[in-house]
Design a protein around this motif. Structure first.
Motif, PDB file in Angstrom:
ATOM      1  N   ARG A 173       0.857  -1.212   0.006  1.00 36.49           N
ATOM      2  CA  ARG A 173       0.105  -0.082  -0.082  1.00 36.49           C
ATOM      3  C   ARG A 173       0.949   1.285   0.143  1.00 36.49           C
ATOM      4  O   ARG A 173       0.477   2.056  -0.671  1.00 36.49           O
ATOM      5  CB  ARG A 173      -1.009  -0.023   1.029  1.00 36.49           C
ATOM      6  N   VAL A 174       1.991   1.204   0.632  1.00 42.72           N
ATOM      7  CA  VAL A 174       2.833   2.289   0.602  1.00 42.72           C
ATOM      8  C   VAL A 174       3.538   2.820  -0.683  1.00 42.72           C
ATOM      9  O   VAL A 174       3.290   3.537  -1.239  1.00 42.72           O
ATOM     10  CB  VAL A 174       4.077   2.242   1.619  1.00 42.72           C
ATOM     11  N   MET A 175       3.566   1.528  -1.367  1.00 43.68           N
ATOM     12  CA  MET A 175       4.405   1.742  -2.926  1.00 43.68           C
ATOM     13  C   MET A 175       3.181   2.403  -3.807  1.00 43.68           C
ATOM     14  O   MET A 175       3.515   3.119  -4.487  1.00 43.68           O
ATOM     15  CB  MET A 175       4.605   0.091  -3.511  1.00 43.68           C
ATOM     16  N   ALA A 176       2.132   1.630  -3.547  1.00 43.55           N
ATOM     17  CA  ALA A 176       0.929   2.244  -4.560  1.00 43.55           C
ATOM     18  C   ALA A 176       0.739   3.648  -4.184  1.00 43.55           C
ATOM     19  O   ALA A 176       0.402   4.367  -5.171  1.00 43.55           O
ATOM     20  CB  ALA A 176      -0.376   1.486  -4.409  1.00 43.55           C
ATOM     21  N   ALA A 177       0.706   3.905  -2.860  1.00 41.22           N
ATOM     22  CA  ALA A 177       0.343   5.362  -2.452  1.00 41.22           C
ATOM     23  C   ALA A 177       1.286   6.514  -3.017  1.00 41.22           C
ATOM     24  O   ALA A 177       0.963   7.661  -3.284  1.00 41.22           O
ATOM     25  CB  ALA A 177       0.007   5.368  -0.902  1.00 41.22           C
ATOM     26  N   SER A 178       2.674   5.914  -2.990  1.00 41.37           N
ATOM     27  CA  SER A 178       3.893   6.662  -3.477  1.00 41.37           C
ATOM     28  C   SER A 178       3.560   7.093  -4.931  1.00 41.37           C
ATOM     29  O   SER A 178       4.026   8.090  -5.415  1.00 41.37           O
ATOM     30  CB  SER A 178       5.048   6.081  -3.054  1.00 41.37           C
ATOM     31  N   ALA A 179       3.316   5.954  -5.708  1.00 40.53           N
ATOM     32  CA  ALA A 179       3.086   5.978  -7.165  1.00 40.53           C
ATOM     33  C   ALA A 179       1.882   6.871  -7.369  1.00 40.53           C
ATOM     34  O   ALA A 179       1.827   7.941  -8.365  1.00 40.53           O
ATOM     35  CB  ALA A 179       2.881   4.578  -7.783  1.00 40.53           C
ATOM     36  N   CYS A 180       0.901   6.927  -6.652  1.00 44.42           N
ATOM     37  CA  CYS A 180      -0.336   7.803  -6.972  1.00 44.42           C
ATOM     38  C   CYS A 180      -0.061   9.308  -6.513  1.00 44.42           C
ATOM     39  O   CYS A 180      -0.332  10.290  -7.193  1.00 44.42           O
ATOM     40  CB  CYS A 180      -1.838   7.319  -6.351  1.00 44.42           C
ATOM     41  N   SER A 181       0.670   9.324  -5.373  1.00 47.86           N
ATOM     42  CA  SER A 181       1.338  10.672  -5.103  1.00 47.86           C
ATOM     43  C   SER A 181       2.087  11.467  -6.138  1.00 47.86           C
ATOM     44  O   SER A 181       1.850  12.442  -6.620  1.00 47.86           O
ATOM     45  CB  SER A 181       1.943  10.761  -3.763  1.00 47.86           C
ATOM     46  N   HIS A 182       2.933  10.585  -6.689  1.00 49.77           N
ATOM     47  CA  HIS A 182       3.769  11.391  -7.845  1.00 49.77           C
ATOM     48  C   HIS A 182       2.853  11.601  -9.045  1.00 49.77           C
ATOM     49  O   HIS A 182       3.092  12.446  -9.655  1.00 49.77           O
ATOM     50  CB  HIS A 182       5.012   9.912  -8.085  1.00 49.77           C
ATOM     51  N   ARG A 183       1.983  10.708  -9.213  1.00 50.63           N
ATOM     52  CA  ARG A 183       1.085  11.054 -10.298  1.00 50.63           C
ATOM     53  C   ARG A 183       0.314  12.236 -10.071  1.00 50.63           C
ATOM     54  O   ARG A 183       0.212  13.007 -11.250  1.00 50.63           O
ATOM     55  CB  ARG A 183       0.244   9.749 -10.819  1.00 50.63           C
ATOM     56  N   ALA A 184      -0.060  12.422  -8.940  1.00 50.36           N
ATOM     57  CA  ALA A 184      -1.079  13.763  -8.736  1.00 50.36           C
ATOM     58  C   ALA A 184      -0.422  14.847  -8.656  1.00 50.36           C
ATOM     59  O   ALA A 184      -0.560  15.912  -9.337  1.00 50.36           O
ATOM     60  CB  ALA A 184      -1.723  13.295  -7.196  1.00 50.36           C
ATOM     61  N   ALA A 185       0.977  14.692  -8.605  1.00 55.53           N
ATOM     62  CA  ALA A 185       2.023  15.761  -8.273  1.00 55.53           C
ATOM     63  C   ALA A 185       2.314  16.356  -9.674  1.00 55.53           C
ATOM     64  O   ALA A 185       2.266  17.516 -10.023  1.00 55.53           O
ATOM     65  CB  ALA A 185       3.030  15.734  -7.509  1.00 55.53           C
ATOM     66  N   THR A 186       2.868  15.178 -10.566  1.00 61.91           N
ATOM     67  CA  THR A 186       3.335  15.720 -11.851  1.00 61.91           C
ATOM     68  C   THR A 186       2.488  15.446 -13.170  1.00 61.91           C
ATOM     69  O   THR A 186       2.662  15.596 -14.212  1.00 61.91           O
ATOM     70  CB  THR A 186       4.668  14.894 -11.922  1.00 61.91           C
ATOM     71  N   GLY A 187       1.308  14.819 -12.854  1.00 64.76           N
ATOM     72  CA  GLY A 187       0.298  14.261 -13.692  1.00 64.76           C
ATOM     73  C   GLY A 187       0.710  13.181 -14.745  1.00 64.76           C
ATOM     74  O   GLY A 187       0.222  12.856 -15.761  1.00 64.76           O
ATOM     75  N   ASP A 188       1.966  12.517 -14.210  1.00 63.76           N
ATOM     76  CA  ASP A 188       2.497  11.474 -15.045  1.00 63.76           C
ATOM     77  C   ASP A 188       3.248  10.526 -14.179  1.00 63.76           C
ATOM     78  O   ASP A 188       3.827  10.988 -13.328  1.00 63.76           O
ATOM     79  CB  ASP A 188       2.977  12.085 -16.317  1.00 63.76           C
ATOM     80  N   GLY A 189       3.625   9.107 -14.896  1.00 62.09           N
ATOM     81  CA  GLY A 189       4.536   8.274 -14.184  1.00 62.09           C
ATOM     82  C   GLY A 189       4.017   7.257 -13.199  1.00 62.09           C
ATOM     83  O   GLY A 189       4.812   6.869 -12.605  1.00 62.09           O
ATOM     84  N   ALA A 190       2.843   6.960 -13.014  1.00 62.89           N
ATOM     85  CA  ALA A 190       2.189   5.905 -11.936  1.00 62.89           C
ATOM     86  C   ALA A 190       2.728   4.686 -12.650  1.00 62.89           C
ATOM     87  O   ALA A 190       3.279   4.032 -11.716  1.00 62.89           O
ATOM     88  CB  ALA A 190       0.876   6.115 -12.022  1.00 62.89           C
ATOM     89  N   LYS A 191       2.742   4.186 -13.796  1.00 60.66           N
ATOM     90  CA  LYS A 191       3.115   2.931 -14.146  1.00 60.66           C
ATOM     91  C   LYS A 191       4.612   2.927 -14.223  1.00 60.66           C
ATOM     92  O   LYS A 191       5.131   1.836 -13.800  1.00 60.66           O
ATOM     93  CB  LYS A 191       2.407   2.678 -15.765  1.00 60.66           C
ATOM     94  N   THR A 192       5.068   3.731 -14.780  1.00 60.77           N
ATOM     95  CA  THR A 192       6.763   3.675 -14.764  1.00 60.77           C
ATOM     96  C   THR A 192       7.325   4.018 -13.298  1.00 60.77           C
ATOM     97  O   THR A 192       8.559   3.416 -13.020  1.00 60.77           O
ATOM     98  CB  THR A 192       7.319   4.865 -15.778  1.00 60.77           C
TER      99      THR A 192
END
Length: 704
Positions: free
Chosen positions: A62-81
């Motif tokens: 859950r920490v990994m998924a939350a970090s990926a979603c937080s990065h996506r929300a901040a920059t608009g891109d990159g959840a999958k990568t």
């Protein structure tokens, strides 16, 4: 239950997350079918939606998924990568020696990663900002490449053109782009209108705003109209919250109702006397308000959301109007001008279409997104909102750390100048900077060597004269910021004499050697994005550090005696300049992989070298995933071709037309490294299972 955290377990969890999004990665990825709790099916390629749809039991997952979603929300891109790179880093760490390398992550960022970006990656970057106004090329290439990972080929081309048109209409030439893009990203739900039942090709841009409500009452009127915002009922209530209203008789009640009616009529008459023709209300108004609005020729739109009211207030600069006994005799100042106000039929829904006069740089327009079903319009809206968030990051810079600035002091002497003669009238100068660390030359000033080997640029014709003539120079950006220094001669204009430039020592060796000194070679690197504007004149009585105007770049003046020459120095205290882009398709990862490995070899600390190799190898996991569905050995061919061009100092062969923001890619690497550091800081996971307890009331008197 307590258990120790193992690196192999973290890698397995990250691999499971990557497996969920791997099929939707890149332009060749497919769509995943999600079933919502309501039973509605959704086909999507959005990494954030895919990660949020997973039911994750392990807390670290859950920490990994939350970090990926937080990065996506901040920059608009990159959840999958994000998760793909995370798997690569964790796997390489496990192979290299485990989580004991966590303490080397922060020094790696400061001593290797930033140096690889500043001294290596920057020479390959180009800027998308110079052509932003004149043409749609850079903007459309960025948006289309972004949408390629989320929508199909036909959809992405059409929506890329539509979104570029939308940005240009909302942001005229004088508007500040970051603020406009920020508004488009944060208020996109209110700035677009979904229409179901029409083909996507019917999508278009309309001037003004489309409010997702119908008129409570509509009175047509021509020309500019005055409008007010209202956040409370115009018909006063018998009592307010916390106040008791006592009615002793029916006569008192009737008298109260008559007072309320007269009061409502007075408020509406006051609005009419101030030529108010449109009432925008966030609450539902009483029937008596609607009656007097019809009587006085006012249109009323009610039940607007707080977000719509905030958007209108931000665009127009007006605050909501609150009627009181004190202001019923004064002029209403909190009004805005509406250029048009009319009903609009979109699909099967009737909405309100108004034109607002903006007091900020944003020119209000509405994006009409059409689609056959709700799921399609939702995907298009989410993709475009993410694209505007990504474009907003394009205007951000990344500054170097203070640690790098301290290291740069050691390399400040490695500054070379190459000068050659281009014509009988014009002298061309190239300033080669062999140190790209953040020990920057202060603005408008450079510290020249004061010893016998001081660099001298003297025109014999000017010796002995009291004035300095203007020397116009053209900046040629070096293809390599770390090339060796050589002695060259520059012929003067008239008498054929020459100016000697003494050789300065270079302290660092760069993998791209001797790339600057071929004056006949075209400096074709993408770093020449702004090269047409790079002209500067060293004028009369120009002194070092004085009398120089700021031109958006650092100006460096070399002065000896009475003569000096000034040139533009394409150098700043930033790792990544605003507008920096690279072609899509894995170029960022391979370039950063190459330069990290190169600068890691110069380190003496084994932990930094190991963590550098770990990150460098993990970066290749992204282009490997992008090329997995292409022809056989396509990644190997692409990798070898790119590496060969780097080692031979040749221009990169780019087949893709799309662009991607370097800021977003760099932040992706940092976000993954920070997530890894957070995961490796967990020593123990304690699972607590508590049985459901019954709440019982005990009487203390019965216990005695």
């Amino acid at each position: 239950m307590a258990r120790r955290l193992q690196l192999g377990r973290l890698e397995q969890e990250a691999a499971a997350l990557a497996g969920a999004v791997h099929g939707a990665l890149g332009p060749r990825g497919g769509r995943a079918l999600l079933v919502r709790p309501s039973g509605e099916a959704l086909l999507t390629r959005d990494g954030q939606l895919l990660l949020q749809a997973l039911s994750l039991a392990p807390p670290t997952a859950r920490v990994m998924a939350a970090s990926a979603c937080s990065h996506r929300a901040a920059t608009g891109d990159g959840a999958k990568t994000f998760v793909v790179l995370l798997v690569g880093v964790l796997g390489a760490l496990r192979t290299a020696g485990g989580g004991g390398l966590r303490r080397a992550l922060r020094p790696f960022e400061a001593r290797v990663l930033e140096r690889a970006v500043a001294q290596g990656l920057r020479r390959h970057l180009t800027s998308a900002l110079p052509g932003w106004e004149a043409e749609a090329g850079p903007l459309e290439a960025l948006v289309e490449a972004y949408l390629a990972g989320r929508l199909g080929p036909g959809e992405r081309r059409q929506l890329a053109r539509l979104s570029c048109e939308y940005v240009r209409r909302c942001a005229p030439a004088t508007a500040p782009r970051p603020q406009v893009l920020s508004l488009l990203s944060s208020r996109f739900a209110e700035l677009h209108a979904p229409v179901v039942g029409l083909p996507a090709a019917a999508s278009r841009v309309l001037p003004g705003l489309v409010l997702r409500r119908d008129f409570a009452t509509y009175c047509p009127a021509g020309g500019d109209l005055r409008a007010v915002l209202v956040t409370e009922a115009l018909r006063p209530a018998l009592s307010v919250s916390g106040v008791e209203f006592v009615v002793d008789s029916e006569g008192q009640y009737q008298a109260s109702q008559c007072w309320i009616t007269r009061r409502t009529e007075a408020v509406m008459k006051h609005l009419h006397s101030n030529n108010i023709k449109l009432l925008l209300s966030s609450v539902k108004q009483e029937e008596v308000v609607i009656y007097y609005a019809k009587l006085y020729g006012m249109s009323v739109v009610e039940c607007l959301s707080s977000e719509e009211m905030a958007l209108i207030s931000e665009i127009t600069g007006v605050s909501p109007y609150t009627p009181s006994s004190d202001n019923l005799c004064r002029e209403i100042t909190e009004t805005t001008v509406v250029t048009f106000c009319q009903p609009l039929l979109l699909g099967s829904k009737r909405w309100v279409h108004i034109g607002l006069v903006s007091v900020c740089g944003f020119q209000p327009h509405c994006l009409i997104l059409c689609g056959p079903v709700d799921g399609v319009t939702e995907q298009h809206a989410a993709a475009l909102q993410g694209a505007f968030t990504m474009l907003q990051q394009l205007f951000k810079t990344v500054d170097q750390r203070e640690e790098c600035e301290a290291e740069g002091e050691i390399q400040n002497e490695a500054l070379g100048v190459s000068i050659w003669h281009s014509s009988a009238i014009q002298k061309q100068l190239v300033i080669q900077n062999t140190s790209c660390n953040s020990n920057q030359i202060s603005e408008y000033q450079v510290k020249a060597h004061r010893d016998e080997t001081e660099t001298q640029i003297v025109d014999p014709d000017l010796q002995g004269s009291g004035n300095l003539t203007c020397v116009q120079t053209d900046l040629q950006m070096p293809s390599s910021p770390m090339s060796h220094i050589k002695e060259v001669n520059v012929a003067t204009e008239a008498d054929g004499s020459s100016i000697e430039v003494q050789k300065l020592p270079a302290r660092w060796e760069h993998p791209m050697q001797d790339s600057l000194l071929d004056s006949t070679k075209d400096c074709r690197a993408p770093v020449l994005a702004a090269h047409n504007a790079n002209r500067v004149t060293a004028c009369e009585h120009l002194s070092v550090g004085r009398g120089l105007e700021k031109t958006g770049h650092d100006v460096v003046a070399f002065k000896t005696g009475r003569s000096c020459v000034s040139v533009l120095q394409n150098r700043s205290n930033s790792l990544i300049e605003a507008g920096s882009v690279l072609p899509v398709g894995g170029y960022f990862e391979i370039l950063l992989h190459y330069y990290i490995q190169y600068y890691a070899k110069q380190l003496q600390q084994s932990e930094l070298t190991i963590i550098s190799n770990v990150v460098a190898e993990a970066l290749l996991s992204i282009p490997k995933s992008l090329y997995r569905t292409a022809e056989q050995n396509s990644f190997t061919k692409f990798y070898l071709k790119t590496m060969n061009a780097l080692k031979n100092n040749q221009p990169l062969s780019v087949s893709e037309k799309g662009l991607e923001s370097v800021y977003c890619k760099y932040q992706l690497v940092l976000s993954v490294l920070h997530c890894v550091a957070e995961l490796l800081s967990i020593d123990l996971i304690i699972g607590i299972k508590r049985p459901q307890q019954k709440v019982e009331d005990y009487d203390s008197g019965d216990d005695s």
